[in-house]
Design an enzyme around this catalytic site. Sequence first.
Site, short mmCIF file in Angstrom:
data_model
loop_
_atom_site.label_atom_id
_atom_site.label_comp_id
_atom_site.label_asym_id
_atom_site.label_seq_id
_atom_site.Cartn_x
_atom_site.Cartn_y
_atom_site.Cartn_z
N ASP A 133 0.82 -1.20 0.00
CA ASP A 133 0.00 0.00 0.00
C ASP A 133 0.86 1.26 0.00
OD1 ASP A 133 -2.27 1.50 0.04
OD2 ASP A 133 -2.97 0.85 2.00
N TYR A 140 6.44 -10.02 7.18
CA TYR A 140 6.33 -8.57 7.36
C TYR A 140 6.87 -8.18 8.73
CZ TYR A 140 3.29 -7.73 3.29
OH TYR A 140 2.79 -7.61 2.02
#
Length: 334
Positions: free
Chosen positions: A106, A165
């Site tokens: 994003d 992540y």
Amino acid sequence: MSYAVALGPPPSLLKFWNLSFNYSPNSGRDGAGGSGGGEDSNYDVHKLTLPVYKWRVVIAYDGTRFSGWQYQQSPPTIQCIVEKALTQITKQTRRDLHLVGASRTDTGVHAWGQVAHFVTPFSYDNLESIHAALNGLLPPDIRVREISPAVPEFHARFSVKSKIYHYKIYNSTIMDPFQRHYAYHSVYKLNTCAMKEAAKHFIGKHDFSAFANASRNDQTPDPMKSIFRFEVNEMGPLLQLEVEGSGFLYRQVRNMVALLMQIGREAIPPDIVPMILGSRDRKELAKYALSAPPHGLCLVSINYNQEHLQLPVDCPTVSFGRPQTIRKCKLPLF
């Protein structure tokens, strides 16, 4: 196995290419999410030029000034900029290159280990030259770390086994200015023991519908995801939350982190996690936490099916960058 792919027989290779191009290259979602600007159209198999050679690239980027990975021309995205560099070097159109990213991060999200693949109708004898040329054209906040040949079965998205992540939180009254673009600043003292206890509830296979934001680009995503580990590591005032999973829904990672921070503030107990998971309702999570900001999130690495990472026969050597050497001293003598 050769890495030149023909679109006729054998059927196994034809099936692979049909799998690759019956989907929009960026239709996948993960915990980083993705901002607007979808792919303009799906790629057609019959438009490919023969033979086709496939290449795998590992990309790192500072996502601060970019609108995520997914292709769009304005505002700029990582995919758009990488494609422009590739088209300039290879003299191929973006439709011919078929650049596909593993994870559609994003706006504002960073990456150390984003993986993508592209194809060319020709091979290279040496990958160091194209590697150097790519990084020479890319801005300094985007770098190609590695280029390697790929077998036909490799697909940057479909061959993924797990993604890792990291989310960084700077837990101090005064923010470190050197961390401001890469860590979320929490002035509240966080209870890391409570956060670690809560993180354990995410491990395993669950329906993560309650932790997924709605997206107009998603096409009935499978809410069942597996979390293999979720760790909360303390490094002085810096907390690093590390999560590895089979895949992630839109903003899933940032929503899980947001809930853990509320638990760390002792606003809610750790055992609220299974209750929210069981609700399968995003509105239930919204009662307790909003999404964590994107700048603390980084896609660190992607693990693949090892068979798909094998190098083809008669291929050029993997490039990790061309080392620079000084052959002789050029300093003036006095």
